[in-house]
Design an enzyme around this catalytic site. Structure first.
Site, PDB file in Angstrom:
ATOM      1  N   GLU A 192      -5.237  -5.461  10.370  1.00 24.66           N
ATOM      2  CA  GLU A 192      -4.223  -4.433  10.595  1.00 24.66           C
ATOM      3  C   GLU A 192      -4.497  -3.726  11.921  1.00 24.66           C
ATOM      4  OE1 GLU A 192      -2.303  -3.043   6.732  1.00 24.66           O
ATOM      5  OE2 GLU A 192      -4.139  -1.905   6.923  1.00 24.66           O
ATOM      6  N   GLU A 216      -6.790   4.348   7.887  1.00 20.53           N
ATOM      7  CA  GLU A 216      -6.642   5.800   7.634  1.00 20.53           C
ATOM      8  C   GLU A 216      -7.912   6.362   6.999  1.00 20.53           C
ATOM      9  OE1 GLU A 216      -2.943   5.569   5.483  1.00 20.53           O
ATOM     10  OE2 GLU A 216      -1.971   4.875   7.322  1.00 20.53           O
ATOM     11  N   GLY A 268       2.946  -1.201   4.253  1.00 19.12           N
ATOM     12  CA  GLY A 268       2.986   0.217   3.926  1.00 19.12           C
ATOM     13  C   GLY A 268       4.414   0.670   3.667  1.00 19.12           C
ATOM     14  N   GLY A 269       5.062   1.158   4.722  1.00 17.97           N
ATOM     15  CA  GLY A 269       6.387   1.765   4.580  1.00 17.97           C
ATOM     16  C   GLY A 269       7.395   0.914   3.828  1.00 17.97           C
ATOM     17  N   ASN A 314       0.859  -1.178   0.000  1.00 19.51           N
ATOM     18  CA  ASN A 314       0.000   0.000   0.000  1.00 19.51           C
ATOM     19  C   ASN A 314       0.900   1.233   0.000  1.00 19.51           C
ATOM     20  OD1 ASN A 314      -1.791   2.056   0.499  1.00 19.51           O
ATOM     21  ND2 ASN A 314      -2.226   1.459   2.616  1.00 19.51           N
ATOM     22  N   TRP A 315       0.987   1.885  -1.155  1.00 24.06           N
ATOM     23  CA  TRP A 315       1.919   3.017  -1.275  1.00 24.06           C
ATOM     24  C   TRP A 315       1.365   4.297  -0.658  1.00 24.06           C
ATOM     25  CZ3 TRP A 315       3.624   2.555  -7.150  1.00 24.06           C
ATOM     26  CH2 TRP A 315       4.289   1.341  -7.337  1.00 24.06           C
ATOM     27  N   LYS A 316       0.114   4.284  -0.269  1.00 27.83           N
ATOM     28  CA  LYS A 316      -0.528   5.477   0.306  1.00 27.83           C
ATOM     29  C   LYS A 316      -0.299   6.683  -0.616  1.00 27.83           C
ATOM     30  CE  LYS A 316       0.223   3.415   4.783  1.00 27.83           C
ATOM     31  NZ  LYS A 316       0.133   3.565   6.217  1.00 27.83           N
ATOM     32  N   HIS A 320      -9.444   0.831   4.892  1.00 27.46           N
ATOM     33  CA  HIS A 320      -8.140   1.020   5.550  1.00 27.46           C
ATOM     34  C   HIS A 320      -8.343   1.930   6.765  1.00 27.46           C
ATOM     35  CE1 HIS A 320      -4.052   2.351   6.315  1.00 27.46           C
ATOM     36  NE2 HIS A 320      -3.666   1.251   5.693  1.00 27.46           N
ATOM     37  N   GLY A 332       2.457   1.840  10.641  1.00 32.34           N
ATOM     38  CA  GLY A 332       3.354   2.986  10.502  1.00 32.34           C
ATOM     39  C   GLY A 332       4.070   3.362  11.790  1.00 32.34           C
ATOM     40  N   SER A 334       3.628  -2.650  10.160  1.00 31.61           N
ATOM     41  CA  SER A 334       5.090  -2.641  10.299  1.00 31.61           C
ATOM     42  C   SER A 334       5.738  -3.984   9.903  1.00 31.61           C
ATOM     43  CB  SER A 334       5.495  -2.219  11.716  1.00 31.61           C
ATOM     44  OG  SER A 334       4.980  -0.925  11.992  1.00 31.61           O
TER      45      SER A 334
END
Ligand code: PEP
Length: 250
Positions: A167, A97, A233-234, A9-11, A95, A173, A212
């Site tokens: 998640e 967010e 993500g990251g 997920n590149w956000k 998600h 994150g 993470s």
């Protein structure tokens, strides 16, 4: 047997140069007959570029969100049929967010999930509790409620084409990862809940862990019996980091 799925997920990150470098790196470092499926979720402006680079390859891509409506006067929004038209196979729904920053309710998520199925996309339904909810012993109640919102709206068969991503919000994150046992416990809860509705769907459905995930912890997480891959993500933002997770699949 469920094949491991590693999804990135590149956000709201990226540029044309970054997308090109990252996708070319992933294509060079992975294989169609590899042990894991690979999916990336670029921002909307880069879907076209992703399509041109990934078309005909073994790497799938998807949208990070979709509007529940199929078309109309919804300035700034993107429909499921548009994502499909751009070559997407998957779309993220719910998600954390989207839930916490943009106020998407469980019902909003169910409507998006429905729109994804109507557009013939595979919805990735994200669920998970906050730290406060975990500390109050509410993890299963929260995750169960988030699942029920979709099941009660659409019926259990809606899950046939879906992926679920557990998640925990406190692990997204933050650099804090749920322990393999903490993650496995919630994954087992999700699968048992689905098994009580339909044994076959529960057996086939892929449940990803997100929060993470990195090359150094992926192998142990993916070795758990109910963890079928990761939503990352990251560590999905460079080919090196993402391929370290892909390579951890044994
Ligand atoms: C995510 O945003 O879905 C996620 C899991 O992020 P990270 O891997 O950075 O925790």
């Amino acid at each position: 047997m469920r094949k491991i799925l590693v999804a990135g997920n590149w956000k709201m990150h990226g540029s044309k140069a970054m997308v090109r470098e990252l996708l070319e790196g992933l294509l060079a470092g992975s294989a169609a007959d590899g042990k894991a499926d690979l999916v990336v979720f670029p921002s909307f402006p880069y879907l076209s570029l992703a399509e041109s680079i990934l078309s005909g390859s073994h790497i799938r891509f998807g949208g990070q969100n979709l509007n529940p409506h199929s078309q109309g006067a919804h300035t700034g929004e993107t429909s499921g049929s548009m994502l499909k038209d751009m070559g997407c196979h998957y779309v993220l729904t719910g998600h954390s967010e989207r839930r916490s920053i943009y106020g998407e309710s469980d019902h909003d998520v169910a409507l998006r999930f429905e729109a994804a199925l109507q557009a013939k996309l595979h919805p990735v339904l994200c669920v998970g509790e906050t730290l406060e909810e975990r500390e109050q012993g509410l993890t299963e109640a929260v995750v169960g409620r988030q699942l029920d919102a979709v099941i009660n709206h659409l019926g259990k068969d809606a899950l046939r084409k879906a992926v679920i991503a557990y998640e925990p919000v406190w692990a997204i994150g933050t650099g804090v990862t749920a322990s393999p046992q903490q993650a496995q416990d919630v994954h087992a809860f999700i699968r048992d809940k689905l098994r009580s509705l339909d044994d076959i769907i529960a057996g086939h459905l892929r449940i990803l862990y997100g929060g993470s995930v990195k090359g150094s912890n992926a192998a142990e997480l993916f070795a758990q019996s109910d963890i079928d891959g990761g939503l990352v993500g990251g560590a999905s933002l460079t080919a090196e980091d993402f391929l370290a997770i892909y390579s951890a699949v044994s």
